[in-house]
Design a protein around this motif. Structure first.
Motif, mmCIF file in Angstrom:
data_model
loop_
_atom_site.group_PDB
_atom_site.id
_atom_site.type_symbol
_atom_site.label_atom_id
_atom_site.label_comp_id
_atom_site.label_asym_id
_atom_site.label_seq_id
_atom_site.Cartn_x
_atom_site.Cartn_y
_atom_site.Cartn_z
ATOM 1 N N MET A 1 51.708 -0.094 53.924
ATOM 2 C CA MET A 1 51.602 0.114 55.373
ATOM 3 C C MET A 1 50.128 0.203 55.769
ATOM 4 O O MET A 1 49.351 0.888 55.120
ATOM 5 C CB MET A 1 52.332 1.419 55.752
ATOM 6 N N GLN A 2 49.782 -0.496 56.852
ATOM 7 C CA GLN A 2 48.411 -0.403 57.361
ATOM 8 C C GLN A 2 48.158 0.971 57.954
ATOM 9 O O GLN A 2 49.073 1.581 58.503
ATOM 10 C CB GLN A 2 48.214 -1.452 58.452
ATOM 11 N N GLN A 3 46.908 1.440 57.845
ATOM 12 C CA GLN A 3 46.590 2.753 58.399
ATOM 13 C C GLN A 3 46.864 2.798 59.913
ATOM 14 O O GLN A 3 46.546 1.864 60.637
ATOM 15 C CB GLN A 3 45.115 3.042 58.147
ATOM 16 N N ILE A 4 47.508 3.893 60.344
ATOM 17 C CA ILE A 4 47.756 4.104 61.776
ATOM 18 C C ILE A 4 46.624 4.978 62.316
ATOM 19 O O ILE A 4 46.416 6.089 61.829
ATOM 20 C CB ILE A 4 49.115 4.816 62.009
ATOM 21 N N PRO A 5 45.881 4.516 63.323
ATOM 22 C CA PRO A 5 44.811 5.359 63.883
ATOM 23 C C PRO A 5 45.404 6.569 64.603
ATOM 24 O O PRO A 5 46.448 6.465 65.238
ATOM 25 C CB PRO A 5 44.092 4.441 64.882
ATOM 26 N N SER A 6 44.723 7.705 64.490
ATOM 27 C CA SER A 6 45.241 8.886 65.197
ATOM 28 C C SER A 6 44.182 9.488 66.111
ATOM 29 O O SER A 6 42.997 9.545 65.791
ATOM 30 C CB SER A 6 45.720 9.952 64.209
ATOM 31 N N PHE A 7 44.654 9.912 67.284
ATOM 32 C CA PHE A 7 43.879 10.736 68.208
ATOM 33 C C PHE A 7 44.637 12.048 68.291
ATOM 34 O O PHE A 7 45.829 12.065 68.601
ATOM 35 C CB PHE A 7 43.752 10.078 69.583
ATOM 36 N N ILE A 320 53.863 7.644 57.101
ATOM 37 C CA ILE A 320 54.742 7.023 56.092
ATOM 38 C C ILE A 320 56.143 7.646 56.186
ATOM 39 O O ILE A 320 57.154 6.948 56.153
ATOM 40 C CB ILE A 320 54.133 7.178 54.677
ATOM 41 N N ALA A 321 56.174 8.983 56.351
ATOM 42 C CA ALA A 321 57.472 9.668 56.491
ATOM 43 C C ALA A 321 58.208 9.173 57.736
ATOM 44 O O ALA A 321 59.433 8.999 57.737
ATOM 45 C CB ALA A 321 57.259 11.178 56.556
ATOM 46 N N LEU A 322 57.464 8.939 58.810
ATOM 47 C CA LEU A 322 58.084 8.473 60.060
ATOM 48 C C LEU A 322 58.564 7.027 59.926
ATOM 49 O O LEU A 322 59.614 6.657 60.468
ATOM 50 C CB LEU A 322 57.092 8.599 61.223
#
Ligand code: ZN
Length: 349
Positions: A1-7, A320-322
């Motif tokens: 999975m590609q990294q999901i950016p977080s704010f 990843i859990a989501l």
């Protein structure tokens, strides 16, 4: 999975640096340490593009997580004197200003969503400054002008204690958000002034009465930067279905708080907590609020969080859990950062 950016909607990294005995707290944040949950290298590693950084004045006796065992009902700490509060707020604001200055563009204090977007394009960490508990603001609200010019774009009128603006929600398990008086007349005036400035108002830490006072007075979307779902974890800091519905109706947002005492059904501060309960809260929020009004508000450096997420560096484990739960890539991006950016666009501009 590609990294999901977080704010991220809430962290207490500046409080950790303020309380640390280090003589170089700003350099510690930029170079990284193993202390706490959040610094620049770990933020980069975990895909964090930015967040709200809280300026919080600690009470004379710190919140004791040891007392949050079994059923508990901690008395609200006494009100904090304005001068005492100002000292810590100014010190923490100065730390953030120095961090940004020393970072050679790696950390930027952002005042608008345009500035956040520009920082993100340069791969800088975008910091939006937040006041958690408005004890530093005088009854004439003159300090609000100073805070605004210093870059503050978000104010939570209350922490979990009383001040001239109202009463905060206590640390209690089990307990209803209907836990005391709401905003004072001055608190309502503060909300109106924040609307005029386009400073976002944070309802996390308000009593239910305070929440409805903000709902009545404010023209802006209702935002709980770091609160969870009361029907899963019944503590005053979490939101009832009625509150969640009101947040949805105003086009607002709720940031998932990682503090285990606001996640677990038994309300305990215990790192031995699985990520599954975080997924359950997000499921419930999505059901009530819809895909566009749910985000993150970790409380990094301000709470005990599930040990699998040891720090922001491991934040991707949550995504990843989501994903395993069946959340689409688009939804992960919304929860990760897009919803926060849209909400900030409609509050601070
Ligand atoms: Zn908080």
């Amino acid at each position: 999975m590609q990294q999901i950016p977080s704010f991220d909607g809430h962290n207490d990294a500046l409080l950790r640096l303020f309380l640390s005995t280090s003589s170089t707290p700003e350099a510690d944040f930029l170079n990284g340490t193993n202390e706490g949950h959040l610094d620049l290298p770990r933020a980069k590693k975990g895909g964090m593009i930015g967040g709200l950084f809280a300026l919080y004045s600690p009470s004379s006796s710190n919140l004791s997580f040891d007392k949050m065992k079994g059923n508990y009902d901690l008395p609200l700490p006494p009100a904090l004197h304005m001068d005492t509060a100002r000292q810590s707020i100014v010190a923490m604001a100065s730390m953030m200003l120095r961090i940004a200055k020393m970072s050679n563009g790696a950390v930027e204090i952002c005042r608008t969503t345009g500035e956040i977007a520009a920082a993100t394009r340069k791969s800088a960490l975008a910091a939006v400054l937040h006041i958690e508990g408005a004890e530093c603001i005088d009854p004439d609200l003159r300090f609000l002008d100073v805070l605004y010019e210093s870059g503050i774009r978000s104010v939570g009128p209350l922490w979990s204690r009383p001040n001239i603006f109202g009463h905060g929600a206590p640390m209690r398990f089990p307990g209803s958000p209907d836990s005391g008086p709401g905003l004072s007349e001055l608190g309502k005036t503060l909300v109106r002034r924040c609307n005029e400035f386009r400073i976002m108002i944070d309802v996390s830490h308000l009593t239910e009465a305070g929440f409805w006072d903000v709902a009545k007075v404010s023209h802006a979307p209702l935002v709980a930067t770091h609160s969870n779902v009361h029907s899963i974890c019944p503590v005053p800091r979490n939101l009832t279905d009625g509150q969640l519905d009101a947040i949805k109706d105003t086009g607002g947002l709720v940031g998932l708080n990682f503090a285990t005492c606001f996640l677990r059904r038994d309300g305990q501060m215990d790192a031995d907590t699985s990520l599954e309960i975080m997924v359950e809260h997000l499921d419930a929020m999505l059901e009530r609020l819809g895909e566009d009004h749910v985000a993150l508000g970790s409380d990094f450096d301000g709470a005990i969080i599930p040990q699998r997420i040891g720090s922001v560096a491991d934040l991707q484990l949550l995504f990843i859990a989501l994903q395993k739960r069946g959340y689409s890539n688009d939804l992960l991006h919304k929860i990760g950062s897009r919803n926060w950016l849209n909400t900030l666009a409609s509050t601070i501009g």
